[in-house]
Scaffold this active site. Structure first.
Site, PDB file in Angstrom:
ATOM      1  N   GLY A  74      43.409  37.117  43.516  1.00  0.00           N
ATOM      2  CA  GLY A  74      43.294  38.564  43.369  1.00  0.00           C
ATOM      3  C   GLY A  74      42.709  38.997  42.032  1.00  0.00           C
ATOM      4  CG  ASN A 101      33.118  35.226  37.488  1.00  0.00           C
ATOM      5  OD1 ASN A 101      33.640  36.235  37.947  1.00  0.00           O
ATOM      6  ND2 ASN A 101      32.392  34.413  38.226  1.00  0.00           N
ATOM      7  CB  CYS A 132      35.031  41.367  44.263  1.00  0.00           C
ATOM      8  SG  CYS A 132      33.778  41.546  43.021  1.00  0.00           S
ATOM      9  N   GLY A 267      34.846  22.650  40.612  1.00  0.00           N
ATOM     10  CA  GLY A 267      35.986  23.574  40.593  1.00  0.00           C
ATOM     11  C   GLY A 267      37.272  22.914  41.005  1.00  0.00           C
TER      12      GLY A 267
END
Lengths: 291, 256
Positions: A74, A101, A132, A267
């Protein structure tokens, strides 16, 4: 075909390797620096920064699946002003470059965050997260509409005093068109790509385990999907392509470079191996014979 | 202070202590020489790539040349860990997190529910304890803890008294303790918190558990809801928190 050189100059900066640590998997680099895990890292990409602080989604935020990981963090972050005043000064001594970012809920928010952060000299550039939801215009992700990607890219390029990449979404829309739009808007690179939408349902309750229903899926098994997209996008744009996703060994990085990536982000592998950057670089050196 | 490191540790012993509950002892002077009670380690359950995250396990006790973990088999990762054999080389990162606040010379009361007690031995061995209360569903789930005074309670009455841990919490036990350690399922910890009168609550520390991505503070995946809104990271700000830090209602809603 000759082996690619592993050191490189990118965005005017010297990188010790093509391996970047993907957004959300290394904070702002401080923790991994203290663990001695930034050796071999070309750059750290920070977690997403928004204008206002965001506390993030209710738990559970993670769910491991048989072959990957679902996340629904989130965009938890303390907000651009706090990052500028408290976090960036603390990471000015990282041994590798930092890329920030940036996320937003409107075209304007991306530009606003960049305008705040450009007061700092610590980072070398930005990665613009267009995956997003566009809250200001109905909630669909910015990244699925090339026209909106163009507007975000243009808005950022008007205020940014250093290079930026647009991180594209694989969830809907045409990524090649979105990449072209990002370049036309002024992006200095494109990142291919963000997480894939995923969901896991508890069959006993019929409900999604993650409260926000769908989440972002990452996995070493995504490698061929990322290779295909990097290959498609790099054939369509002239700006560098940064790959993101699917990497678990040095051979994967070399394959993504062969597909057209200039830099390769790792990642989820960092959850198992925080020192993955150095491990990947060592594996690549063995494979290519580079010293 | 950063004391954690990522080490390849040798498995010294591995055995089943209760049905589905395993003890694994690792050789690691590097981790055991700096570990504090309540801290945890991140274990690679397998070589290779899958599963993609490690498994966080609290250190149960220090041994002569390393430390012991106690865990129950709940999924694929712990299934793999239950198969560790003496001589296996396993990558373990630790010690991680903020453990029990044992800075001062205090007397402790420990209250554990189920596998929540699988970390108590280290604390008992490090401090003065006035008592340990262990609750479990039945005799086959009672975690072994060696201490001077151990009170056992089981839901089915198969060992110790019959009932829940809250039935054993008395004013006398609470008054004798300067610090109270609580660890167990969220519903159990909340019930214990609600049973403890206001006057004793400042002594309470709770050890939390959450699904973890990294374990070293970067992914924000293990966040726990705290009173007054917002979240704290279980892995670096915890896993042990003062009892009044936790927002029990929001934490229960997570359904972990």
């Amino acid at each position: 075909m000759s082996s690619p050189s592993l050191t490189r100059k990118f965005w005017g900066t010297e990188f010790v390797s093509p391996v970047m640590l993907a957004s959300g998997t290394s904070g702002f680099g401080e923790e991994l620096f203290k663990l001695g895990c930034l050796t071999g890292a070309g750059a750290v990409v920070s977690k997403a920064v928004t204008m206002k602080p965001r506390s993030g989604n209710p738990p559970p935020r993670l769910l491991e699946t048989p072959f990957g990981l679902l996340n629904s963090i989130g965009l938890a972050n303390p907000g651009a002003r706090y990052v500028l005043e408290n976090i960036l000064p603390a990471v000015s001594n990282l041994p590798c470059p930092l890329v920030i970012n940036v996320a937003g809920e409107s075209v304007q928010e991306f530009a606003d965050v960049v305008s705040v952060l450009k007061e700092s000299g610590v980072h070398i550039g930005y990665e613009i997260n267009v995956s997003c939801p566009n809250v200001a215009e109905g909630g669909a992700a910015f990244g699925v509409d090339p026209e909106v990607v163009f507007r975000v890219s243009e808005a950022v390029s008007q205020v940014a005093d250093r290079p930026f990449s647009v991180k594209l979404t694989p969830n809907g829309g045409d990524m090649v068109q979105a990449a072209v739009a990002a370049q036309q808007g002024g992006a200095s690179a494109v990142t291919v790509c963000n997480t894939f939408l995923g969901m896991m349902i508890d069959w006993k309750t019929g409900k999604s385990v993650i409260k926000r229903k769908v989440a972002g899926y990452t996995s070493p098994a995504l490698l061929p999907l990322v290779v295909a997209r990097v290959w498609q996008v790099s054939n369509a744009v002239s700006v560098p392509v940064i790959s993101s996703g699917g990497v678990s060994c040095g051979q994967d990085v070399l394959q993504l470079l062969a597909a057209g990536a200039e830099m390769v982000q790792v990642g989820t592998r960092l959850m198992r191996r925080p020192c993955a950057a150095g491990e990947l670089l060592d594996e690549m050196k063995k494979l290519t014979g580079e010293q | 202070m950063q004391t954690a490191g990522d080490y390849v540790c040798t498995v010294l012993s591995s055995r089943q202590v209760l049905p589905g509950v395993f003890s694994v002892e690792f050789e690691s002077p590097e981790i055991s020489s700096v570990a504090l009670p309540g801290q945890f380690v991140q274990v690679e359950p397998s070589p290779g790539v899958f599963p993609v995250t490690r498994r966080p396990v609290t250190i149960n006790r220090l041994t002569e040349s390393g430390f012991e973990l106690l865990f129950d088999v709940v999924g694929r990762g712990t299934q793999l860990m239950a198969r560790f054999l003496p001589g296996d080389m396993v990558r373990v990162m630790g010690p991680l997190g903020k453990g029990w606040d044992v800075d001062q010379d205090k007397t402790w009361l420990l209250i554990g529910g189920g596998l929540g007690a699988a970390g108590f031995q280290f604390l008992v061995d490090s401090v003065r304890s006035s008592g340990v209360i262990i609750g479990a569903s039945g005799a086959d789930r009672v975690i072994p803890v060696q201490a001077q005074t151990v009170h056992i309670v089981t839901e089915d009455g198969s060992r110790g008294s019959r009932g829940l841990v809250t039935a054993l919490i008395s004013e006398e036990l609470l008054a004798r303790a300067d610090s109270i350690a609580v660890c167990g399922p969220v519903a159990m910890m909340e019930a214990v918190w609600n049973t403890i009168p206001e006057a004793h609550r400042s002594k309470v520390q709770v050890s939390t558990e959450s699904r973890m991505g990294c374990g070293w503070g970067v992914c924000d995946g293990c966040s726990i809801p705290v009173s007054g809104g917002g979240y704290r990271k279980c892995c670096v700000e915890g896993p042990v928190f003062p009892g009044d830090t936790i927002d029990w209602k929001r934490w229960k809603e997570a359904g972990l």
